[in-house]
Design an enzyme around this catalytic site. Structure first.
Site, PDB file in Angstrom:
ATOM      1  N   HIS A 121      39.587 -39.065 -14.573  1.00 49.55           N
ATOM      2  CA  HIS A 121      40.665 -39.275 -15.519  1.00 49.55           C
ATOM      3  C   HIS A 121      40.503 -38.352 -16.733  1.00 49.55           C
ATOM      4  CE1 HIS A 121      43.977 -41.805 -17.042  1.00 49.55           C
ATOM      5  NE2 HIS A 121      43.474 -41.552 -18.232  1.00 49.55           N
ATOM      6  N   ASP A 180      39.113 -41.970 -10.553  1.00 50.28           N
ATOM      7  CA  ASP A 180      39.869 -42.574 -11.651  1.00 50.28           C
ATOM      8  C   ASP A 180      40.238 -43.991 -11.234  1.00 50.28           C
ATOM      9  OD1 ASP A 180      41.644 -43.337 -13.614  1.00 50.28           O
ATOM     10  OD2 ASP A 180      42.944 -41.588 -13.448  1.00 50.28           O
ATOM     11  N   SER A 209      48.621 -40.617 -18.054  1.00 50.26           N
ATOM     12  CA  SER A 209      47.875 -41.830 -18.349  1.00 50.26           C
ATOM     13  C   SER A 209      48.839 -42.912 -18.855  1.00 50.26           C
ATOM     14  CB  SER A 209      46.770 -41.528 -19.357  1.00 50.26           C
ATOM     15  OG  SER A 209      45.884 -42.607 -19.478  1.00 50.26           O
TER      16      SER A 209
END
Length: 345
Positions: A318, A288, A192
């Site tokens: 995600h 995502d 991320s």
């Protein structure tokens, strides 16, 4: 014990079929129907465990962090793995809290090194919440891992957090001999925002002619502040991460003076010059909003002559890898660790 108790309780409810009903109820309350996205069936029941986060009020989010920590599975540390805390002096004098993970057992020669950068949208997370990834890399790849607790936005906007991560790379390289690390086998990686910061560290190391990096692990990376990709436009209500959250994330991260270092180091997707970067592993999740920027960055790396491995995982969202028992999560973990082993060993 609260984190372990919460996770065990959820597991028992899942086995009795109650958590799936809770997931549907929570999804309906949040305006998400279970048929809206073709999420992997093994992941669906756990949607009820995902905390609803509001990045518009960072003070409230900070107060909720202890509650959210209770939902993270307890860290599983293998026998013999040594974990110690250190302080690294940053480039601007800031004292960076960090952890060093050293695998058990003797080895012939030197071990590889790895700078592990946690996620959290540049605004949340710490090295304790995200510790499992550092443990898994140290144990699975036989690497000495260093994880920095970099400064977070909006209190500390770009480039503070990035400079903390880069200072950690410099510390690892400077102390390689004492740590028993091969200076030619040092990698950087994260998921991320940690993936975005890892890409930025690789760019900085190249451009500053700093420590050599032999590999970059970019898992579901946050790379592009422009928010113009198809997945970013489409996924406005996906689990864990969505376009509205991405908007706040970049707003806070870039609230300082990004031009002091260069916007391409905040958002690596803006970098025009990619040749000379280390080989990369890039992974993305189907549902995502960050999906397409990861794919595009991987393609651009390949076009620039950078050896790159790209993985797209169907039915995932995600952060869905935190459901470690799902088969797709096991594949994701095995692919990442396998790539690290090949790159470092």
């Amino acid at each position: 014990m609260a984190d372990r108790t919460a996770w065990i309780s959820a597991t028992r409810r899942l086995r009795r079929g109650r958590l799936a009903k809770d997931a549907r109820r929570v999804g309906e309350q949040r305006g998400i129907t279970m048929t809206q996205y073709a999420i992997d069936p093994e992941l669906l029941p756990w949607l009820a465990m995902i905390p609803e986060t509001d990045l518009s009020d960072m003070a409230a989010l900070r107060k909720r962090m202890p509650e959210m920590k209770n939902l993270i599975p307890p860290v599983v540390v293998p026998d013999g793995l040594d974990i110690r805390e250190i302080t690294i002096r940053g480039r601007d004098g800031y004292a960076i809290r960090a952890k060093v993970y050293t695998p058990a057992g003797e080895v012939d020669g030197l071990r590889p090194g790895f700078v592990n950068i946690h996620g959290g949208g540049f605004v949340s997370g710490d090295i304790d919440i995200m510790e499992q990834s550092a443990v898994d890399i140290a144990a699975g790849a036989g690497a000495i891992v260093v994880s920095p607790e970099y400064r977070l936005a909006p209190e500390h906007p770009f480039p503070a957090g990035l400079e903390d991560c880069y200072a950690t790379l410099e510390w690892l390289a400077a102390n390689a001999a004492d740590l028993g690390v091969d200076p030619d086998r040092i990698a950087v990686g994260g998921a991320s925002a940690g993936g975005g910061l890892s890409a930025a560290v690789a760019l900085l190391a190249r451009d500053r002619q700093g420590p050599a990096i032999c590999f970059q692990l970019l898992e579901i990376p946050e790379l592009d502040d422009r928010l113009e990709t198809p997945s970013m436009r489409e996924f406005v209500d996906t689990p864990m991460w969505s376009r509205p959250k991405a908007e706040y994330s970049w707003k806070y991260y870039l609230s300082g003076a990004p031009e002091t270092l260069g916007l391409q180091y905040a958002a690596p997707s803006r970098a025009e010059d990619l040749p000379g970067l280390p080989p990369a592993f890039v992974s993305v999740c189907e549902f995502d909003p960050l999906r397409d920027e990861g794919i595009i960055y991987a393609q651009r790396l390949l076009e620039a002559g950078v050896s790159t491995e790209l993985h797209h995982y169907r039915g995932t969202f995600h952060g869905s890898a935190m459901v470690a028992t799902a088969e797709v999560s096991k594949r994701m973990a095995a692919d990442a660790i396998g790539a690290i082993r090949r790159a470092l060993n």
